[in-house]
Write an enzyme that holds these catalytic residues in place. Structure first.
Site, PDB file in Angstrom:
ATOM      1  N   CYS A  51       0.846  -1.192   0.000  1.00 36.18           N
ATOM      2  CA  CYS A  51       0.000   0.000   0.000  1.00 36.18           C
ATOM      3  C   CYS A  51       0.880   1.240   0.000  1.00 36.18           C
ATOM      4  CB  CYS A  51      -0.907   0.029   1.236  1.00 36.18           C
ATOM      5  SG  CYS A  51      -2.247  -1.150   1.171  1.00 36.18           S
ATOM      6  N   GLN A  52       0.462   2.239  -0.748  1.00 34.58           N
ATOM      7  CA  GLN A  52       1.196   3.501  -0.821  1.00 34.58           C
ATOM      8  C   GLN A  52       1.178   4.193   0.540  1.00 34.58           C
ATOM      9  OE1 GLN A  52      -0.444   6.029  -3.822  1.00 34.58           O
ATOM     10  NE2 GLN A  52       0.895   7.738  -3.352  1.00 34.58           N
TER      11      GLN A  52
END
Length: 139
Positions: A51-52
């Site tokens: 996930c960013q």
């Protein structure tokens, strides 16, 4: 409610909005209403890789169900995990493992996310299924 019934409810809710700006606002509102994860579960072990933004997911087995809690440091991502928590929390591990995920396509979520957020969504689903697999094998 079954996973499928919850998914259909979510699809119906998203169908009420005319455009994606309204849907994004709805996702953000869902994130604001996400029950907070306990601070003790905001660990590296509970961080979703891929996930960013930072996303923490914890799953605990209560009787024959898994109860998920989550949080994120990004408001849109928090809304996305809120949709998944609503769908899969308080469900049986076997049902989570066999759940059809096409409701994500029906609401158009993946196609309206940036590639990095779409990858994060896939990582969130994968982590939920990993919890289900772990708890299912214990039974």
């Amino acid at each position: 409610m079954t996973i499928h019934e919850i998914q259909e409810e979510i699809v119906d809710e998203f169908a009420m909005f005319d455009d994606w700006m309204q849907r994004y606002e709805y996702i953000i509102d869902l994130g604001k209403n996400l029950p907070l994860i306990k601070e003790e579960f905001k660990t590296d072990e509970n961080t979703i890789k891929g996930c960013q933004s930072k996303v923490w997911l914890n799953g605990e087995q209560l009787e024959d169900k898994i109860v998920f809690t989550a949080d994120s440091d990004a408001i849109l991502t928090k809304g996305i995990i809120a949709i998944l928590i609503r769908t899969f929390s308080n469900q049986n591990p076997a049902d989570i493992l066999t759940a059809n995920m096409d409701f994500i396509d029906k609401i158009g979520l993946k196609e309206h996310l940036s590639p990095t957020r779409a990858n994060g969504l896939v990582s969130m689903i994968k982590q939920i299924k990993m919890y289900a697999l772990a708890f299912n094998s214990q039974n």
